[in-house]
Design an enzyme around this catalytic site. Structure first.
Site, mmCIF file in Angstrom:
data_model
loop_
_atom_site.group_PDB
_atom_site.id
_atom_site.type_symbol
_atom_site.label_atom_id
_atom_site.label_comp_id
_atom_site.label_asym_id
_atom_site.label_seq_id
_atom_site.Cartn_x
_atom_site.Cartn_y
_atom_site.Cartn_z
ATOM 1 N N SER A 242 0.160 77.050 -61.108
ATOM 2 C CA SER A 242 -0.246 75.704 -61.404
ATOM 3 C C SER A 242 0.979 74.699 -61.697
ATOM 4 O O SER A 242 1.791 74.925 -61.908
ATOM 5 C CB SER A 242 -1.484 75.415 -62.159
ATOM 6 O OG SER A 242 -0.905 75.255 -63.425
ATOM 7 N N LYS A 243 0.553 73.384 -61.477
ATOM 8 C CA LYS A 243 1.600 72.301 -61.893
ATOM 9 C C LYS A 243 2.193 72.554 -63.057
ATOM 10 O O LYS A 243 3.559 72.258 -63.342
ATOM 11 C CB LYS A 243 1.138 70.861 -61.757
ATOM 12 C CG LYS A 243 0.388 70.456 -60.479
ATOM 13 C CD LYS A 243 1.532 69.274 -60.180
ATOM 14 C CE LYS A 243 1.658 69.125 -58.446
ATOM 15 N NZ LYS A 243 0.646 68.625 -57.777
ATOM 16 N N ARG A 244 1.645 73.260 -64.209
ATOM 17 C CA ARG A 244 2.210 73.331 -65.572
ATOM 18 C C ARG A 244 3.086 74.175 -65.281
ATOM 19 O O ARG A 244 4.067 74.264 -66.395
ATOM 20 C CB ARG A 244 0.938 73.827 -66.327
ATOM 21 C CG ARG A 244 0.927 74.981 -67.257
ATOM 22 C CD ARG A 244 -0.517 74.996 -67.770
ATOM 23 N NE ARG A 244 -1.050 76.317 -67.312
ATOM 24 C CZ ARG A 244 -0.792 77.377 -67.583
ATOM 25 N NH1 ARG A 244 0.227 77.717 -68.447
ATOM 26 N NH2 ARG A 244 -1.310 78.509 -67.128
#
Ligand code: GLU
Length: 474
Positions: A242-244
């Site tokens: 994910s973006k994280r």
């Protein structure tokens, strides 16, 4: 003779090409092209709010950058809605599907009741066998598949093998909503069939959907294509990417300075293997790629490894080609425009090309290449890195002042003449060559590493070199 392989990549427009999608596209492309077949592109644009022209272009741009091509024009799923509807009506006519007049309230009640009784929320089949004459006035029906109650539906998956789903878990799914729009399940089956898809390759988050789709294929009497579900990509910590974890879109990898060939290599290896090989050319991938060596568990993104693979491709790409990639990269990054402009002026592109061999040895990415070459387009007075500043002691500056004089006396400005001036200065000052060359490098580039110092002098030219030296010596 077996049928020619036809695969498809079927992204939903989300605004960018997700790196997981990019890998799915790559696998579909490798599988088809490696067998003399073709890959088609279908844009699953039924979500009208998200399916903007821009979002579609972002997908196409990502695929194009990665060097993946498809046969013919991209196919819009939305544009095929009439055909989906027609197939649903045919299933109703054949008694394989039925009209369901449940109101949204009834469906909510049904779900709540199931939850209270501790059952999974399933449609209870209340319109399954009712006669058309019972249809209430003024309510538009949905179309549901008459799915089997008993037994099981098996999905033969090229990666995981045969997986069975009890039919009681696959209820009478909706094919056509009451507003007449097709569901994803119906649209995918009809499109894959009409497009002649022989192999469906997609993320394993679609596994349960596949069981439902098999039911639709069976109801229609159509052959089920081969299916290969690829385990998803996880972040370095093992959680779903994910973006994280950092960038998830292909365009972000372009802006981080990765080369398309390196991305293809890295993504192919991320989830598939060929012995212990880490580096393979696209031709080798086309020859070797097959389902049997796709891993059965999720793969982890390893940014360090990606950088190493990219470094390999930076070094092994020839200079003119690397220049082309550099320009594409510059066009994609925020501060690239002035550098592109600089490249267009006089002989600057050749100047950079002349130093490319030295620069690419030290750069794992195009970002590092840009940093390494930045002295070429930097404007005076140069900002000097702290490490380079240390080389510019008063003593060193005195030597550089003498060198400046020697250099300005030169008639011609070439590798040979500048080298003789630097050597003569070192001899006059009774210093080793490095004691002159290092501060010279610091003054000319603001850095402690650069291509060969005579390349730098010639690349910058007489006026710019002398100007930068005078800026430092005062
Ligand atoms: N449109 C779906 C997605 O982007 C893929 C559907 C499929 O490959 O069947 O996840």
């Amino acid at each position: 003779m077996s049928k020619p392989v036809v695969t498809r990549f079927a992204p939903s427009p989300t605004g960018y090409l997700h790196i997981g999608g990019a890998r799915t596209a790559l696998y579909s492309w490798l599988y088809a092209k490696g067998r003399g077949g073709k890959m088609l592109l279908r844009i699953e644009d039924t979500d009208r709010a998200r399916s903007t022209q821009e979002a579609v272009e972002a997908l196409i741009d990502g695929l194009t950058w990665l060097g993946l091509d498809w046969e013919g024009e991209p196919i819009s799923q939305f544009s095929r809605a009439e055909r989906h509807k027609q197939v649903a009506e045919e299933l109703v006519a054949a008694g394989k599907a039925y009209y369901c007049y449940c109101t949204p309230e009834e469906l909510t009640q049904m779900r709540e009741k199931a939850r209270e009784e501790g059952r999974p929320p399933r449609y209870d089949g209340r319109w399954r066998d009712r006669d058309a004459s019972e249809a209430p006035e003024g309510i538009a029906p949905a179309v549901r598949l008459k799915a089997p109650f008993d037994g099981e539906t098996t999905v033969y998956d090229e990666v995981q093998g045969t997986v069975a789903f009890p039919n009681k878990d696959l209820d009478d799914l909706v094919l056509l909503r009451s507003d007449g729009t097709p569901t994803y399940m119906l649209a995918v089956v009809v499109d894959d069939h009409d497009m002649g898809i022989t192999h469906v390759i997609r993320g394993d988050d679609h596994f349960t959907n596949s069981a439902r789709q098999v039911l639709i294929y069976k109801a229609l009497g159509w052959d089920v294509p081969s299916m290969a579900h690829i385990p998803l990509i996880h972040g370095p910590d093992g959680a779903k990417l994910s973006k994280r974890h950092g960038a998830t879109g292909a365009e972000a990898y372009r802006a981080m300075g990765y080369l398309p060939a390196a991305m293809r290599n890295y993504l192919a290896r991320l989830g598939w293997s060929h012995g212990d090989d880490e580096i393979f050319s696209t031709d080798q991938m086309l020859e070797w790629f097959d389902f049997d060596a796709i891993g059965k568990s999720p793969s982890r993104m390893d940014f360090q490894k990606l950088a190493n693979v990219n470094g390999h491709y930076m070094r092994s790409t020839n200079d003119p080609e690397l220049m082309q990639h550099f320009k594409v990269f510059l066009a994609a990054i925020e501060d690239g425009a002035p550098i592109l402009e600089w490249l267009q002026q006089s002989d600057n592109e050749n100047t950079l090309l002349a130093s490319m061999a030295a620069l690419k040895e030290r750069a794992k990415t195009l970002v590092e290449l840009k940093d390494g070459a930045s002295y070429l387009w930097a404007t005076r007075p140069l900002s000097i890195e702290p490490k380079a500043e240390k080389l510019l002691s008063d003593e060193a500056k005195a030597v550089l002042a003498r060198l400046t004089e020697n250099l300005s006396d030169l008639d011609a400005w070439t590798m040979e003449t500048t080298e003789s001036a630097v050597k003569a200065t070192a001899e006059q000052a009774e210093l080793k060559l490095g004691k002159v060359a290092q501060p010279l490098r610091a003054a000319l580039t603001g850095k402690t590493t650069s291509p060969g110092i005579y390349d730098v002098l010639v690349g910058l030219g007489r006026d710019e070199s002398l100007g930068r030296l005078r800026d430092v010596c005062g």
